[in-house]
Design a protein around this motif. Structure first.
Motif, PDB file in Angstrom:
ATOM      1  N   GLU A 265       0.824  -1.204   0.000  1.00  0.00           N
ATOM      2  CA  GLU A 265       0.000   0.000   0.000  1.00  0.00           C
ATOM      3  C   GLU A 265       0.861   1.259   0.000  1.00  0.00           C
ATOM      4  OE1 GLU A 265      -2.005   3.478   1.360  1.00  0.00           O
ATOM      5  OE2 GLU A 265      -0.534   2.396   2.587  1.00  0.00           O
ATOM      6  N   LEU A 266       1.950   1.250   0.795  1.00  0.00           N
ATOM      7  CA  LEU A 266       2.810   2.429   0.853  1.00  0.00           C
ATOM      8  C   LEU A 266       3.579   2.608  -0.462  1.00  0.00           C
ATOM      9  CD1 LEU A 266       3.460   4.640   2.950  1.00  0.00           C
ATOM     10  CD2 LEU A 266       5.555   3.387   3.471  1.00  0.00           C
ATOM     11  N   TYR A 270       3.602   5.986  -2.808  1.00  0.00           N
ATOM     12  CA  TYR A 270       4.812   6.700  -3.226  1.00  0.00           C
ATOM     13  C   TYR A 270       5.026   6.667  -4.735  1.00  0.00           C
ATOM     14  CZ  TYR A 270       6.902   8.196   1.168  1.00  0.00           C
ATOM     15  OH  TYR A 270       7.170   8.863   2.340  1.00  0.00           O
ATOM     16  N   SER A 271       4.303   5.810  -5.433  1.00  0.00           N
ATOM     17  CA  SER A 271       4.470   5.737  -6.886  1.00  0.00           C
ATOM     18  C   SER A 271       3.986   7.010  -7.582  1.00  0.00           C
ATOM     19  CB  SER A 271       3.732   4.520  -7.445  1.00  0.00           C
ATOM     20  OG  SER A 271       2.324   4.658  -7.279  1.00  0.00           O
ATOM     21  N   GLN A 272       3.317   7.911  -6.854  1.00  0.00           N
ATOM     22  CA  GLN A 272       2.981   9.228  -7.407  1.00  0.00           C
ATOM     23  C   GLN A 272       4.243  10.008  -7.783  1.00  0.00           C
ATOM     24  OE1 GLN A 272      -0.193  11.407  -5.050  1.00  0.00           O
ATOM     25  NE2 GLN A 272       0.262   9.740  -3.619  1.00  0.00           N
ATOM     26  N   ASP A 277      10.511  -0.010  -6.755  1.00  0.00           N
ATOM     27  CA  ASP A 277      10.972  -1.389  -6.925  1.00  0.00           C
ATOM     28  C   ASP A 277      10.102  -2.333  -6.105  1.00  0.00           C
ATOM     29  OD1 ASP A 277      13.251  -0.441  -8.390  1.00  0.00           O
ATOM     30  OD2 ASP A 277      14.177   0.093  -6.463  1.00  0.00           O
ATOM     31  N   PRO A 278      10.162  -3.637  -6.370  1.00  0.00           N
ATOM     32  CA  PRO A 278       9.477  -4.593  -5.493  1.00  0.00           C
ATOM     33  C   PRO A 278      10.035  -4.487  -4.067  1.00  0.00           C
ATOM     34  CG  PRO A 278      10.146  -5.657  -7.539  1.00  0.00           C
ATOM     35  CD  PRO A 278      10.795  -4.314  -7.521  1.00  0.00           C
ATOM     36  N   PRO A 279       9.190  -4.661  -3.046  1.00  0.00           N
ATOM     37  CA  PRO A 279       9.676  -4.572  -1.662  1.00  0.00           C
ATOM     38  C   PRO A 279      10.727  -5.638  -1.357  1.00  0.00           C
ATOM     39  CG  PRO A 279       7.278  -4.508  -1.749  1.00  0.00           C
ATOM     40  CD  PRO A 279       7.745  -4.898  -3.115  1.00  0.00           C
ATOM     41  N   LEU A 288      11.253  -0.383   1.133  1.00  0.00           N
ATOM     42  CA  LEU A 288      10.870   0.054  -0.196  1.00  0.00           C
ATOM     43  C   LEU A 288      11.972   0.924  -0.780  1.00  0.00           C
ATOM     44  CD1 LEU A 288       7.178   1.164   0.510  1.00  0.00           C
ATOM     45  CD2 LEU A 288       7.947  -1.004  -0.455  1.00  0.00           C
ATOM     46  N   THR A 289      12.228   0.767  -2.070  1.00  0.00           N
ATOM     47  CA  THR A 289      13.186   1.627  -2.761  1.00  0.00           C
ATOM     48  C   THR A 289      12.580   2.104  -4.073  1.00  0.00           C
ATOM     49  OG1 THR A 289      14.249  -0.315  -3.821  1.00  0.00           O
ATOM     50  CG2 THR A 289      15.206   0.487  -1.757  1.00  0.00           C
ATOM     51  N   GLY A 290      13.086   3.227  -4.561  1.00  0.00           N
ATOM     52  CA  GLY A 290      12.579   3.754  -5.805  1.00  0.00           C
ATOM     53  C   GLY A 290      13.457   4.856  -6.353  1.00  0.00           C
ATOM     54  N   ILE A 291      13.136   5.293  -7.575  1.00  0.00           N
ATOM     55  CA  ILE A 291      13.857   6.364  -8.268  1.00  0.00           C
ATOM     56  C   ILE A 291      12.882   7.521  -8.515  1.00  0.00           C
ATOM     57  CG2 ILE A 291      15.145   7.026 -10.341  1.00  0.00           C
ATOM     58  CD1 ILE A 291      16.598   4.973  -8.662  1.00  0.00           C
TER      59      ILE A 291
END
Length: 294
Positions: A265-266, A270-272, A277-279, A288-291
């Motif tokens: 859910e989180l 944050y995908s906004q 990436d997959p948890p 969670l990680t992302g760019i």
């Protein structure tokens, strides 16, 4: 010095009052334990909740006669006659040494080690962070901290600027600097965390590269190439717009302090702002990680 311990099974409604009675009867310390392995993961700010089934543990000098205390408690409507309790002798130990022996150097990823100051560094040529357990959260032993340390170890941080959002002991900020980051900014709501981070930065000789702030004191327009936030799911969601604006386009984000069931859910929320990436999971916890999107 030997001790005698009185353990009383009760509930959260009566635990504090029973603890007060025991202190009046000469207990040198009172602790509260979970009576039925029921974890409390995310209390509200300012709350210190107890478990519904709580064990009150009182420590007395070994020569104390506990019969009068037990008799007094038996007259209380909170407990009643024949209330469940246990009296046991606690052996005399060097408790400081026992506590110190429970901490040892731990490796995270391929390069990074967290080492207590009283232990010999096992690999002097590795990236070693010297950090002792203290008031502020973060020694590397908790899965959420471990997940963040492993992620930092996986990055190429040379010449990068990093924000440690909720810096606690400073373990993640100092690890980032030791792994090559140019500058790290640590932010925390607790002044004790700021003090602990300063002390740990000095011990690791990175104090000149680490800027530390309470939220109200942080510079306007603070932004970085990498942001790591190891706090809790509630604040991570509430502060998401603020966290997102502190990461440069193309910058990297890591979030932890959340349970496995909170991760999807989180991540969607944050995908906004981020391509997520997959948890990653460790025990009951997740990261969670992302760019940052352009």
């Amino acid at each position: 010095m030997p001790w005698i311990q009185l353990r009383i099974n009760t509930n959260s409604d009566h635990a504090d009052a029973i603890g007060d009675i025991l202190m009046e009867q000469g207990a040198v310390s009172i602790t509260y334990e979970d009576g039925k392995d029921t974890p409390i993961f995310e209390p509200k700010l300012g709350e210190t909740p107890l478990w519904q089934d709580t064990v009150v543990v009182a420590l007395f000098d070994a020569g104390t006669d506990l019969a009068p205390t037990v008799a007094l408690l038996a007259t209380s409507p909170m407990l009643g006659e024949n209330f469940p309790h246990k009296i046991e002798q606690i052996e005399d130990k060097d408790w400081v040494r026992e506590w110190m022996d429970s901490f040892h150097p731990i490796q995270f990823g391929t390069r990074l080690w967290i080492c207590p100051s009283w232990r010999e560094i096992p690999h002097p040529d590795a990236v070693n962070v010297i950090l002792d357990p203290g008031l502020a959260f973060g020694t590397g032993t908790h899965p959420t901290t471990a997940l963040c340390l492993e992620w930092l170890d996986s990055l190429e941080l040379a010449d990068e600027e990093v924000i440690d959002f909720g810096c606690g002991s400073g373990i993640l900020a100092i690890a980032a600097l030791k792994l090559g980051a140019k500058k790290v900014t640590g932010v925390d709501i607790d002044y004790q965390a700021i003090d602990a981070s300063k002390a740990n930065a000095l011990r690791n000789d990175v104090q000149d590269q680490l800027a530390l702030y309470l939220p109200e004191d942080q510079p306007e327009g603070l932004i970085a190439d990498v942001l790591v936030a190891n706090i809790l799911a509630g604040p991570l969601r509430e502060l998401a717009p603020l966290i997102a604006e502190k990461v440069k386009p193309g910058g990297k984000l890591a979030l932890s302090g959340l349970l496995q069931e909170q991760a999807e859910e989180l991540a969607e929320f944050y995908s906004q702002w981020f391509k997520m990436d997959p948890p990653a999971y460790k025990d009951d916890w997740s990261r969670l990680t992302g760019i940052r999107k352009s």
